[in-house]
Design a protein around this motif. Structure first.
Motif, PDB file in Angstrom:
ATOM      1  N   VAL A 165     -27.636  33.466  -2.158  1.00  0.00           N
ATOM      2  CA  VAL A 165     -26.560  33.804  -2.085  1.00  0.00           C
ATOM      3  C   VAL A 165     -25.526  32.663  -1.282  1.00  0.00           C
ATOM      4  CG1 VAL A 165     -24.752  35.778  -0.659  1.00  0.00           C
ATOM      5  CG2 VAL A 165     -27.133  36.241  -1.545  1.00  0.00           C
ATOM      6  N   ASN A 166     -24.748  32.314  -2.023  1.00  0.00           N
ATOM      7  CA  ASN A 166     -23.607  30.997  -1.531  1.00  0.00           C
ATOM      8  C   ASN A 166     -22.322  31.461  -1.284  1.00  0.00           C
ATOM      9  OD1 ASN A 166     -22.241  28.560  -1.033  1.00  0.00           O
ATOM     10  ND2 ASN A 166     -23.818  27.619  -2.830  1.00  0.00           N
ATOM     11  N   HIS A 167     -22.080  31.548   0.002  1.00  0.00           N
ATOM     12  CA  HIS A 167     -20.808  31.872   0.475  1.00  0.00           C
ATOM     13  C   HIS A 167     -19.657  31.034   0.419  1.00  0.00           C
ATOM     14  CE1 HIS A 167     -22.647  35.669   2.173  1.00  0.00           C
ATOM     15  NE2 HIS A 167     -23.443  34.979   2.835  1.00  0.00           N
ATOM     16  N   SER A 168     -20.149  29.628  -0.162  1.00  0.00           N
ATOM     17  CA  SER A 168     -19.218  28.630  -0.075  1.00  0.00           C
ATOM     18  C   SER A 168     -18.637  28.450  -1.479  1.00  0.00           C
ATOM     19  CB  SER A 168     -19.590  27.346   0.528  1.00  0.00           C
ATOM     20  OG  SER A 168     -20.016  27.423   1.854  1.00  0.00           O
ATOM     21  N   VAL A 169     -19.291  28.747  -2.370  1.00  0.00           N
ATOM     22  CA  VAL A 169     -18.741  28.671  -3.846  1.00  0.00           C
ATOM     23  C   VAL A 169     -17.400  29.135  -4.376  1.00  0.00           C
ATOM     24  CG1 VAL A 169     -19.338  28.977  -6.314  1.00  0.00           C
ATOM     25  CG2 VAL A 169     -21.131  28.559  -4.686  1.00  0.00           C
ATOM     26  N   TYR A 170     -17.064  30.564  -3.848  1.00  0.00           N
ATOM     27  CA  TYR A 170     -15.756  31.244  -3.761  1.00  0.00           C
ATOM     28  C   TYR A 170     -15.316  31.890  -2.690  1.00  0.00           C
ATOM     29  CZ  TYR A 170     -18.083  31.592  -8.643  1.00  0.00           C
ATOM     30  OH  TYR A 170     -18.477  31.359  -9.698  1.00  0.00           O
ATOM     31  N   PRO A 171     -14.809  30.611  -1.940  1.00  0.00           N
ATOM     32  CA  PRO A 171     -14.201  31.063  -0.355  1.00  0.00           C
ATOM     33  C   PRO A 171     -13.027  31.998  -0.505  1.00  0.00           C
ATOM     34  CG  PRO A 171     -13.668  28.876  -1.250  1.00  0.00           C
ATOM     35  CD  PRO A 171     -14.286  29.282  -2.310  1.00  0.00           C
ATOM     36  N   GLY A 172     -13.152  33.085  -0.157  1.00  0.00           N
ATOM     37  CA  GLY A 172     -12.425  34.226   0.054  1.00  0.00           C
ATOM     38  C   GLY A 172     -11.621  34.241   1.072  1.00  0.00           C
ATOM     39  N   THR A 173     -10.986  35.612   1.534  1.00  0.00           N
ATOM     40  CA  THR A 173     -10.245  35.567   2.778  1.00  0.00           C
ATOM     41  C   THR A 173     -10.947  36.860   3.405  1.00  0.00           C
ATOM     42  OG1 THR A 173      -8.518  36.836   1.690  1.00  0.00           O
ATOM     43  CG2 THR A 173      -8.193  34.425   2.128  1.00  0.00           C
ATOM     44  N   GLY A 174     -10.912  36.814   4.856  1.00  0.00           N
ATOM     45  CA  GLY A 174     -11.404  38.331   5.486  1.00  0.00           C
ATOM     46  C   GLY A 174     -10.182  38.739   5.966  1.00  0.00           C
ATOM     47  N   GLU A 175     -10.185  40.216   5.731  1.00  0.00           N
ATOM     48  CA  GLU A 175      -8.868  40.724   6.264  1.00  0.00           C
ATOM     49  C   GLU A 175      -9.303  40.997   7.927  1.00  0.00           C
ATOM     50  OE1 GLU A 175      -6.419  44.603   5.464  1.00  0.00           O
ATOM     51  OE2 GLU A 175      -8.453  44.504   4.452  1.00  0.00           O
ATOM     52  N   VAL A 176      -8.268  40.832   8.724  1.00  0.00           N
ATOM     53  CA  VAL A 176      -7.971  40.924  10.005  1.00  0.00           C
ATOM     54  C   VAL A 176      -7.078  42.224  10.419  1.00  0.00           C
ATOM     55  CG1 VAL A 176      -7.590  40.118  12.219  1.00  0.00           C
ATOM     56  CG2 VAL A 176      -8.600  38.417  10.617  1.00  0.00           C
ATOM     57  N   LYS A 177      -7.529  43.279  10.876  1.00  0.00           N
ATOM     58  CA  LYS A 177      -6.629  44.405  11.166  1.00  0.00           C
ATOM     59  C   LYS A 177      -6.910  44.833  12.558  1.00  0.00           C
ATOM     60  CE  LYS A 177      -4.551  48.254   8.608  1.00  0.00           C
ATOM     61  NZ  LYS A 177      -4.819  48.831   7.170  1.00  0.00           N
ATOM     62  N   VAL A 178      -6.157  44.879  13.181  1.00  0.00           N
ATOM     63  CA  VAL A 178      -6.066  45.081  14.657  1.00  0.00           C
ATOM     64  C   VAL A 178      -5.001  46.384  15.300  1.00  0.00           C
ATOM     65  CG1 VAL A 178      -6.478  44.642  16.994  1.00  0.00           C
ATOM     66  CG2 VAL A 178      -7.095  43.258  15.645  1.00  0.00           C
ATOM     67  N   ALA A 179      -5.595  47.195  15.736  1.00  0.00           N
ATOM     68  CA  ALA A 179      -4.456  48.396  16.162  1.00  0.00           C
ATOM     69  C   ALA A 179      -4.680  48.607  17.708  1.00  0.00           C
ATOM     70  CB  ALA A 179      -4.603  49.687  15.359  1.00  0.00           C
ATOM     71  N   PHE A 180      -3.709  48.925  18.388  1.00  0.00           N
ATOM     72  CA  PHE A 180      -3.854  48.923  19.679  1.00  0.00           C
ATOM     73  C   PHE A 180      -2.521  49.671  20.233  1.00  0.00           C
ATOM     74  CE2 PHE A 180      -2.607  44.889  18.915  1.00  0.00           C
ATOM     75  CZ  PHE A 180      -1.300  44.691  19.585  1.00  0.00           C
ATOM     76  N   PRO A 181      -2.679  50.450  21.286  1.00  0.00           N
ATOM     77  CA  PRO A 181      -1.239  51.452  21.734  1.00  0.00           C
ATOM     78  C   PRO A 181      -0.452  50.353  22.705  1.00  0.00           C
ATOM     79  CG  PRO A 181      -3.410  51.918  23.060  1.00  0.00           C
ATOM     80  CD  PRO A 181      -3.775  51.047  22.094  1.00  0.00           C
TER      81      PRO A 181
END
Length: 259
Positions: A165-181
């Protein structure tokens, strides 16, 4: 039975000298093999046209080739003819093949990894139950560096025979989602500050602009100052998404404490 001490003494001196010559030859050969490996590695690295994985593999191949030549020279120094040695090896090929099948399979797997190159130096991979960055590929071993800077050495046979499993061949994007009051009165100012920080963060994907918006009302107990839910959305490299998420939380906490 008469022992000729002169002949025995001459034989001991001869074999003693040959043993000393063999030790010196092995020492010189060991040093020369390392020097040749470093020379070939530097020579291939200067061109900037050869993949680093190929450079390391060829350097390792040269080193073992020099050691093989030195080994043959040591055998001939003691009067062992290479032709006789080949004949003996041929007669016992089955036993040697069974004894060395693991080593030979690792060598063959190293050649296949070099030809097909499923990974390169610096790639993030998962193979044979291990994960890390590829450090080097030699004739028999693949070296990885784990996230905690631990060295992982894998026989090439295990690497070639397992799913890679090679994570560097197709570099994608990771979603950052943060919710706070947040209090309703501080929502706009807080959203602007967080959005400004995200736009200046080099870890954020520039093609997908970050957003900060109010997603729901959490508490209307005090109509003059209701509590809202502020949601931050952005995209970053998968390996850095967790760090960006934590950074957003820390920054929001600091701003709310100062408000």
């Amino acid at each position: 039975m008469t022992i000729n001490f002169d002949t025995l003494k001459a034989s001991l001196v001869l074999y003693g000298l040959n043993a000393i010559y063999a030790i010196l030859l092995l020492a010189v050969g060991w040093y020369l093999s390392g020097a040749m490996q470093r020379f070939v590695t530097r020579l291939l690295s200067v061109t900037h046209r050869v993949d680093p994985l190929v450079t390391l593999f060829v350097g390792s191949l040269v080193r073992y080739g020099v050691l093989a030549v030195v080994g043959i020279a040591v055998l001939q120094l003691f009067g062992i003819q290479t032709a006789s040695l080949v004949a003996v090896l041929g007669a016992t090929s089955l036993a040697i093949g069974l004894a060395l099948q693991g080593t030979l399979s690792n060598l063959a797997a190293g050649v296949m990894l070099l030809l097909f190159r499923p990974f390169r130096i610096g790639d993030d991979v998962e193979v044979a139950g291990k994960a890390g960055k590829v450090k080097s590929l030699s004739l028999f071993m693949t070296e990885l560096v784990a996230a905690d800077n631990t060295q992982i050495l894998l026989p090439n046979g295990q690497v070639w025979g397992a799913a890679i499993v090679n994570h560097s061949v197709y570099p994608g994007t990771g979603e950052v989602k943060v919710a706070f009051p947040v209090p309703a009165g501080a929502a706009n100012a807080l959203a602007d500050r967080i959005l400004k920080e995200l736009r200046n963060d080099s870890r954020i994907d520039g093609q997908a602009q970050p957003t900060v918006s109010v997603t729901k009302v959490l508490d209307v107990g005090n109509p003059a100052a209701p509590i809202l839910e502020l949601t931050v959305s952005a995209k970053a490299k998968p390996s850095e998404a967790g760090a960006v998420r934590q950074c957003v939380l820390d920054h929001a906490s600091a701003l709310l404490a100062a408000a």
